[in-house]
Design a protein around this motif. Structure first.
Motif, PDB file in Angstrom:
ATOM      1  N   ARG A  15       0.864  -1.183   0.000  1.00 59.08           N
ATOM      2  CA  ARG A  15       0.000   0.000   0.000  1.00 59.08           C
ATOM      3  C   ARG A  15       0.896   1.226   0.000  1.00 59.08           C
ATOM      4  O   ARG A  15       1.707   1.418   0.898  1.00 59.08           O
ATOM      5  CB  ARG A  15      -0.893   0.013   1.229  1.00 59.08           C
ATOM      6  CG  ARG A  15      -1.799   1.243   1.267  1.00 59.08           C
ATOM      7  CD  ARG A  15      -2.755   1.156   2.426  1.00 59.08           C
ATOM      8  NE  ARG A  15      -3.371   2.408   2.703  1.00 59.08           N
ATOM      9  CZ  ARG A  15      -4.593   2.747   2.317  1.00 59.08           C
ATOM     10  NH1 ARG A  15      -5.319   1.921   1.632  1.00 59.08           N
ATOM     11  NH2 ARG A  15      -5.084   3.917   2.632  1.00 59.08           N
TER      12      ARG A  15
ATOM     13  N   GLY B 286      -6.809  12.787  -4.481  1.00 54.28           N
ATOM     14  CA  GLY B 286      -6.203  11.469  -4.464  1.00 54.28           C
ATOM     15  C   GLY B 286      -4.865  11.352  -5.164  1.00 54.28           C
ATOM     16  O   GLY B 286      -4.313  10.263  -5.267  1.00 54.28           O
TER      17      GLY B 286
ATOM     18  N   ARG C 214      -6.205   9.831   4.288  1.00 48.76           N
ATOM     19  CA  ARG C 214      -6.806   8.865   3.368  1.00 48.76           C
ATOM     20  C   ARG C 214      -7.966   8.139   4.033  1.00 48.76           C
ATOM     21  O   ARG C 214      -7.994   7.958   5.249  1.00 48.76           O
ATOM     22  CB  ARG C 214      -5.754   7.871   2.917  1.00 48.76           C
ATOM     23  CG  ARG C 214      -4.677   8.556   2.099  1.00 48.76           C
ATOM     24  CD  ARG C 214      -3.573   7.640   1.757  1.00 48.76           C
ATOM     25  NE  ARG C 214      -4.005   6.722   0.705  1.00 48.76           N
ATOM     26  CZ  ARG C 214      -3.176   5.921   0.067  1.00 48.76           C
ATOM     27  NH1 ARG C 214      -1.905   5.901   0.365  1.00 48.76           N
ATOM     28  NH2 ARG C 214      -3.631   5.116  -0.868  1.00 48.76           N
ATOM     29  N   GLN C 215      -8.904   7.715   3.203  1.00 56.17           N
ATOM     30  CA  GLN C 215     -10.010   6.908   3.685  1.00 56.17           C
ATOM     31  C   GLN C 215      -9.479   5.526   4.048  1.00 56.17           C
ATOM     32  O   GLN C 215      -8.720   4.939   3.271  1.00 56.17           O
ATOM     33  CB  GLN C 215     -11.074   6.750   2.592  1.00 56.17           C
ATOM     34  CG  GLN C 215     -11.983   7.918   2.424  1.00 56.17           C
ATOM     35  CD  GLN C 215     -12.788   8.191   3.656  1.00 56.17           C
ATOM     36  OE1 GLN C 215     -12.725   9.274   4.204  1.00 56.17           O
ATOM     37  NE2 GLN C 215     -13.548   7.248   4.132  1.00 56.17           N
TER      38      GLN C 215
ATOM     39  N   GLU D 145      -9.476   1.634   4.126  1.00 53.15           N
ATOM     40  CA  GLU D 145     -10.060   0.675   3.183  1.00 53.15           C
ATOM     41  C   GLU D 145     -10.687  -0.486   3.925  1.00 53.15           C
ATOM     42  O   GLU D 145     -10.271  -0.837   5.023  1.00 53.15           O
ATOM     43  CB  GLU D 145      -8.981   0.165   2.228  1.00 53.15           C
ATOM     44  CG  GLU D 145      -8.510   1.232   1.266  1.00 53.15           C
ATOM     45  CD  GLU D 145      -7.489   0.698   0.276  1.00 53.15           C
ATOM     46  OE1 GLU D 145      -7.431  -0.524   0.053  1.00 53.15           O
ATOM     47  OE2 GLU D 145      -6.745   1.521  -0.268  1.00 53.15           O
TER      48      GLU D 145
ATOM     49  N   HIS E  11     -11.884  10.191  -2.626  1.00 51.62           N
ATOM     50  CA  HIS E  11     -12.109   9.566  -1.330  1.00 51.62           C
ATOM     51  C   HIS E  11     -13.543   9.029  -1.238  1.00 51.62           C
ATOM     52  O   HIS E  11     -13.763   7.963  -0.647  1.00 51.62           O
ATOM     53  CB  HIS E  11     -11.801  10.557  -0.214  1.00 51.62           C
ATOM     54  CG  HIS E  11     -10.392  11.063  -0.308  1.00 51.62           C
ATOM     55  ND1 HIS E  11      -9.326  10.381   0.209  1.00 51.62           N
ATOM     56  CD2 HIS E  11      -9.867  12.168  -0.897  1.00 51.62           C
ATOM     57  CE1 HIS E  11      -8.199  11.039  -0.042  1.00 51.62           C
ATOM     58  NE2 HIS E  11      -8.513  12.138  -0.708  1.00 51.62           N
TER      59      HIS E  11
ATOM     60  N   HIS F  99     -15.156   7.850  -3.761  1.00 46.41           N
ATOM     61  CA  HIS F  99     -15.103   6.640  -4.570  1.00 46.41           C
ATOM     62  C   HIS F  99     -14.623   5.454  -3.722  1.00 46.41           C
ATOM     63  O   HIS F  99     -15.127   4.342  -3.862  1.00 46.41           O
ATOM     64  CB  HIS F  99     -14.209   6.887  -5.801  1.00 46.41           C
ATOM     65  CG  HIS F  99     -13.199   5.835  -6.082  1.00 46.41           C
ATOM     66  ND1 HIS F  99     -11.941   5.881  -5.552  1.00 46.41           N
ATOM     67  CD2 HIS F  99     -13.264   4.723  -6.833  1.00 46.41           C
ATOM     68  CE1 HIS F  99     -11.260   4.827  -5.971  1.00 46.41           C
ATOM     69  NE2 HIS F  99     -12.039   4.111  -6.748  1.00 46.41           N
ATOM     70  N   GLU F 100     -13.675   5.698  -2.824  1.00 46.59           N
ATOM     71  CA  GLU F 100     -13.192   4.618  -1.964  1.00 46.59           C
ATOM     72  C   GLU F 100     -14.282   4.141  -1.002  1.00 46.59           C
ATOM     73  O   GLU F 100     -14.377   2.952  -0.699  1.00 46.59           O
ATOM     74  CB  GLU F 100     -11.941   5.061  -1.210  1.00 46.59           C
ATOM     75  CG  GLU F 100     -10.751   5.210  -2.150  1.00 46.59           C
ATOM     76  CD  GLU F 100      -9.467   5.615  -1.451  1.00 46.59           C
ATOM     77  OE1 GLU F 100      -9.530   6.218  -0.356  1.00 46.59           O
ATOM     78  OE2 GLU F 100      -8.404   5.311  -2.003  1.00 46.59           O
TER      79      GLU F 100
ATOM     80  N   GLU G 134     -16.528   2.057  -3.060  1.00 47.20           N
ATOM     81  CA  GLU G 134     -15.845   0.804  -3.378  1.00 47.20           C
ATOM     82  C   GLU G 134     -15.954  -0.183  -2.217  1.00 47.20           C
ATOM     83  O   GLU G 134     -16.147  -1.385  -2.433  1.00 47.20           O
ATOM     84  CB  GLU G 134     -14.383   1.085  -3.716  1.00 47.20           C
ATOM     85  CG  GLU G 134     -13.684  -0.085  -4.359  1.00 47.20           C
ATOM     86  CD  GLU G 134     -12.319   0.322  -4.863  1.00 47.20           C
ATOM     87  OE1 GLU G 134     -11.364   0.280  -4.069  1.00 47.20           O
ATOM     88  OE2 GLU G 134     -12.215   0.677  -6.059  1.00 47.20           O
ATOM     89  N   ASP G 135     -15.851   0.302  -0.989  1.00 47.24           N
ATOM     90  CA  ASP G 135     -16.042  -0.579   0.168  1.00 47.24           C
ATOM     91  C   ASP G 135     -17.444  -1.188   0.154  1.00 47.24           C
ATOM     92  O   ASP G 135     -17.607  -2.386   0.420  1.00 47.24           O
ATOM     93  CB  ASP G 135     -15.835   0.188   1.479  1.00 47.24           C
ATOM     94  CG  ASP G 135     -14.378   0.457   1.799  1.00 47.24           C
ATOM     95  OD1 ASP G 135     -13.493  -0.216   1.233  1.00 47.24           O
ATOM     96  OD2 ASP G 135     -14.124   1.365   2.629  1.00 47.24           O
TER      97      ASP G 135
ATOM     98  N   ALA H  60     -19.479   4.564  -7.529  1.00 46.91           N
ATOM     99  CA  ALA H  60     -18.014   4.718  -7.481  1.00 46.91           C
ATOM    100  C   ALA H  60     -17.494   5.268  -8.808  1.00 46.91           C
ATOM    101  O   ALA H  60     -16.606   6.128  -8.829  1.00 46.91           O
ATOM    102  CB  ALA H  60     -17.348   3.379  -7.156  1.00 46.91           C
TER     103      ALA H  60
ATOM    104  N   VAL I 174     -15.308   8.674  -9.342  1.00 47.06           N
ATOM    105  CA  VAL I 174     -13.975   8.698  -9.958  1.00 47.06           C
ATOM    106  C   VAL I 174     -14.018   9.485 -11.276  1.00 47.06           C
ATOM    107  O   VAL I 174     -13.029  10.123 -11.649  1.00 47.06           O
ATOM    108  CB  VAL I 174     -13.374   7.278 -10.089  1.00 47.06           C
ATOM    109  CG1 VAL I 174     -13.884   6.531 -11.296  1.00 47.06           C
ATOM    110  CG2 VAL I 174     -11.869   7.327 -10.086  1.00 47.06           C
TER     111      VAL I 174
END
Length: 176
Positions: A15, A24, A36-37, A39, A63, A65-66, A69-70, A87, A91
């Protein structure tokens, strides 16, 4: 960082630990950045939407989008396309704000298509358009319209990067 060392998270997964800006983009090591968010956070749909809207409103679509994504990776199978489409919208906004208008427009349209297909499949629909159910109060039709309008605007020959906070979509119109 040297060639023999890779940044790793607490679980040992690769990472990148470089700080990031609000969109980002990686910054040089040692430069202050935006937190950062985390994950892999499992949130309820309401928590996901609330956190994503907060980040979008703050001009941090990468962020957001993350967060989506989760939800996409941890949510029920029947909801994955909904979260994946959201998401992609986030993005897409990220890319347009960074100045990649071609890629941004493509992702905005891809996300809008995913939301439209999701709605038409019967799982998530807008009142008056596809039925009576609205997934978690998400304004699917409004998001599709927003994405298509922004994609068209940023594809103009003289398009400049957009301000992510000013262009942030409203995910749940009745909650604003």
């Amino acid at each position: 960082m040297d060639e023999t060392h890779r940044d790793r998270d607490a679980e040992g997964r690769a990472r990148n630990a470089r700080p990031r800006d609000g969109l980002g983009r990686p910054l040089p090591y040692g430069t202050p950045g935006v937190e950062r968010q985390p994950e892999g956070v499992i949130r309820s749909p309401d928590e996901t939407l609330r956190e994503a809207q907060r980040l979008l409103d703050a001009g941090m679509p990468f962020h957001a989008h993350e967060v989506f994504e989760d939800a996409w990776k941890s949510g029920p199978e029947e909801e994955r396309e909904l979260w994946r489409g959201l998401a992609q919208l986030a993005v897409g906004l990220t890319h347009t704000a960074r100045g990649n208008t071609t890629g941004g427009a493509r992702l905005l349209r891809r996300g809008a298509t995913a939301l439209g297909e999701c709605a038409r499949s019967g799982g998530f629909v807008e009142p008056g358009e596809f039925g009576d159910a609205v997934p978690y109060g998400i304004g699917v039709s409004g998001l599709i319209d927003w994405a298509q309008e922004l994609a068209g605007r940023v594809e103009a020959a003289d398009a400049q990067p957009v301000d992510a906070a000013e262009e942030a979509p409203c995910l749940r119109p009745e909650r604003r």
